[in-house]
Design an enzyme around this catalytic site. Sequence first.
Site, PDB file in Angstrom:
ATOM      1  N   CYS A   8       0.809  -1.316   0.038  1.00 23.08           N
ATOM      2  CA  CYS A   8       0.117   0.019   0.002  1.00 23.08           C
ATOM      3  C   CYS A   8       0.768   1.160   0.008  1.00 23.08           C
ATOM      4  O   CYS A   8       0.631   2.194  -0.515  1.00 23.08           O
ATOM      5  CB  CYS A   8      -0.771  -0.090   1.205  1.00 23.08           C
ATOM      6  SG  CYS A   8      -0.141  -0.157   2.752  1.00 23.08           S
ATOM      7  N   HIS A  30      -1.967   0.746   7.248  1.00 23.10           N
ATOM      8  CA  HIS A  30      -2.418   0.824   5.937  1.00 23.10           C
ATOM      9  C   HIS A  30      -1.832   2.357   5.516  1.00 23.10           C
ATOM     10  O   HIS A  30      -1.576   3.125   6.244  1.00 23.10           O
ATOM     11  CB  HIS A  30      -3.786   0.861   5.672  1.00 23.10           C
ATOM     12  CG  HIS A  30      -4.278   1.002   4.146  1.00 23.10           C
ATOM     13  ND1 HIS A  30      -3.812   0.001   3.428  1.00 23.10           N
ATOM     14  CD2 HIS A  30      -5.287   1.471   3.384  1.00 23.10           C
ATOM     15  CE1 HIS A  30      -4.366   0.001   2.183  1.00 23.10           C
ATOM     16  NE2 HIS A  30      -5.203   1.238   2.173  1.00 23.10           N
ATOM     17  N   ASP A  65      -7.894   6.024  -2.178  1.00 26.34           N
ATOM     18  CA  ASP A  65      -7.086   4.961  -1.991  1.00 26.34           C
ATOM     19  C   ASP A  65      -6.871   4.167  -3.156  1.00 26.34           C
ATOM     20  O   ASP A  65      -7.727   3.302  -3.632  1.00 26.34           O
ATOM     21  CB  ASP A  65      -7.958   3.912  -0.967  1.00 26.34           C
ATOM     22  CG  ASP A  65      -6.895   3.041  -0.295  1.00 26.34           C
ATOM     23  OD1 ASP A  65      -5.917   2.673  -0.790  1.00 26.34           O
ATOM     24  OD2 ASP A  65      -7.502   2.285   0.602  1.00 26.34           O
TER      25      ASP A  65
END
Length: 514
Positions: free
Chosen positions: A410, A454, A470
């Site tokens: 991520c 994250h 995202d």
Amino acid sequence: MKKPAATSFVPDRTQENLLLFSVFFVAAPHLLNLGWAIVLYFSLMAAWRFASGYRPALLPGRLLLFLLTLSGAALVYVDYHRFYGREAGSSLFLVGLGLKLMEMRNRRDVYLVVYLAFFVALTQYLFSQSIALAVYTLAAVALLISVLIGLNAGPVLSLKTQFRMAASLVAQAMPIMVVLFIFFPRIAGPLWKLPDDPSSAKTGLSDIIEPGSVSRLALSREPAFRADFEGPLPLPAERYWRGPVFWHTDGRRWTLPPEQGRNTVQAPAFSGPAYRYTITLEPHQKRWVFALDLPKVFPENLAQTPEYLLLTPQNVGERRQYTISSYPNYRTGELSPAEREQGLQLPDRPSARMLRLVERWRQSSSDPKDIVNKALLHFREEPFVYTLNPPVIRDKPVDTFLFETRKGFCEHYATAFVYLMRVAGIPARVVTGYQGGQWNPVGKFLEVRQADAHAWAEVWLSEQGWTRVDPTAAVAPHRIEQGIDLDRQMADHEVSFSPVGRALADAAFDLHDW
């Protein structure tokens, strides 16, 4: 009384080659765990020692050995910026093993090499605890024991006899190993964090973000916090727990602004229903309180930064509780000149291929929303891979990731996306925290673990203010909709999602629903 001289080591070619093979066999799994420079350094030392067995004049003198030691330590520091921790500590052991091969002169040195190899074998379990690795380690231990047998017996025993005796010793030890595994109390949490107590516990999130800074937490069961909701739970796509926000980058690392928490906070306009919950925060030696994005009502002893991160007056050194109300729907205020400058900061001129990519998006539409969607579509349709084991990138990490490796976790996607937005003239920043959480049906609370760490992005749009985007949801929508399957992820040492509703996650993904 004069100290007796160390026993000279008269090399037996067969035994020394067996030693070198055993040491390399022990270190081989670290090809998957450590940086290529560290593995290459060790391989060079082993090859050098092998060649010097045929030409002893090749062995380095004291000065050269000292320089090799400095270069090995420098490699570890350049790769990890420290000498402790899972990767850095394992690298230091591997470098030390290679250096010890180079200074092997007597029987005592050989013993030290073998014993250090046992420690290197043990470090494999900091990265994986699979059955396959256990079998591999048993083979490595048997090889090292056969070296010790040959070292003590001399040329009397053949290699076949050494291997048979070593296998017999390992087989005799296995019942004891099984008994200890079943009955000996196992310590909860990763071995490399010991000793561990509430005053020394740490969150995996750091005040810097770079490749690997989030993915290293993906195998950690340690709790970060729990949330007890007074009403219904938020949807999986709303479970973003806000942490540190990063503005500045040197092209590889992102750092927090020094003035964080000192400027005026612009009050957002909230809408829709709110979630009221109590956070039970584990000690992590930082001031950060991870609240559901975006907090509106919180205790008076908490401060809020201009980036809407909640801060305690002092580092969290013991478990604490805070009752907070958050709204998933909000609009932030206007963008100040200082924020615009920070949100467009680039360390140097973007590469030609990055400029061409962004220019193609601009030619189709100048609307920032359209450019954001073009970037997400690029991540969605191009062969990007969401993985815990991306290749190590040395130079120009964003450019190399976008156009060459295309494999990352991520933090790779969030930082690359923010970089692209800034090239396009859209203010953007990187947000870290946690996403998701596992429902505890007994305690009736949501548990968020370190493995849920994250990173995502925020872009500033004139109609909405700071807006969460995202890019991981474009590449791996299962991560957001389903969360991770930690048991399988730890077993496979690769990203794994909950199998429930996987097809629904694919159908639910919408580029416009950031």
